[in-house]
Motif scaffolding. Structure first.
Motif, PDB file in Angstrom:
ATOM      1  N   UNK A  90      -7.547   6.947   3.888  1.00 34.91           N
ATOM      2  CA  UNK A  90      -7.951   7.068   5.282  1.00 34.91           C
ATOM      3  C   UNK A  90      -8.995   6.009   5.597  1.00 34.91           C
ATOM      4  N   UNK A  91      -8.854   5.367   6.740  1.00 36.26           N
ATOM      5  CA  UNK A  91      -9.807   4.361   7.179  1.00 36.26           C
ATOM      6  C   UNK A  91      -9.610   2.990   6.562  1.00 36.26           C
ATOM      7  N   UNK A  92      -8.540   2.804   5.809  1.00 41.19           N
ATOM      8  CA  UNK A  92      -8.284   1.510   5.165  1.00 41.19           C
ATOM      9  C   UNK A  92      -8.164   0.395   6.204  1.00 41.19           C
ATOM     10  N   UNK A  93      -8.842  -0.698   5.958  1.00 44.21           N
ATOM     11  CA  UNK A  93      -8.726  -1.884   6.797  1.00 44.21           C
ATOM     12  C   UNK A  93      -8.325  -3.040   5.910  1.00 44.21           C
TER      13      UNK A  93
ATOM     14  N   UNK B  29       0.858  -1.176   0.000  1.00 38.99           N
ATOM     15  CA  UNK B  29       0.000   0.000   0.000  1.00 38.99           C
ATOM     16  C   UNK B  29       0.896   1.227   0.000  1.00 38.99           C
ATOM     17  N   UNK B  30       0.531   2.185  -0.850  1.00 42.05           N
ATOM     18  CA  UNK B  30       1.291   3.422  -0.977  1.00 42.05           C
ATOM     19  C   UNK B  30       0.596   4.525  -0.191  1.00 42.05           C
TER      20      UNK B  30
END
Length: 112
Positions: free
Chosen positions: A102-105, A69-70
């Protein structure tokens, strides 16, 4: 476990030889980094204090983690269009690379 590594490399322009040797160790002999998080401030012109998307993509290609993930993108990188391009990398190379948000799970198998 060997496959449960989550690596965060931000605010870098190059990876030093000792760190690179350790990253390669975690990426060989049946071992894989679970999640690699890398800078992607600009598309291809490397800024002075952060890696570009292209630099980080090359590092992900070398290390071949389960997922990359970047982070830290500037306004010059359009999120949805860039992720569409990165999905093509996944299809062509089997490399799971995406821009974070933002908020990535994420589900991560830590083998625990």
């Amino acid at each position: 476990p060997d496959h449960a590594k989550i690596i965060l490399l931000t605010d870098y322009t190059t990876v030093g030889p000792k760190v690179m040797a350790q990253l390669r160790h975690w990426s060989t002999g049946g071992r894989r980094i679970a999640v690699l998080v890398l800078d992607a401030l600009a598309r291809d012109n490397p800024p002075r204090v952060h890696a570009s998307l292209e630099q980080s993509l090359q590092l992900a290609r070398e290390l071949r983690p389960v997922a990359t993930r970047f982070v830290g993108m500037s306004h010059g990188i359009e999120h949805y269009a860039t992720n569409r391009e990165l999905r093509k990398v996944h299809a062509a190379e089997g490399l799971d690379v995406q821009l974070a948000h933002d908020g990535l799970q994420m589900r991560i198998d830590l083998g625990i």
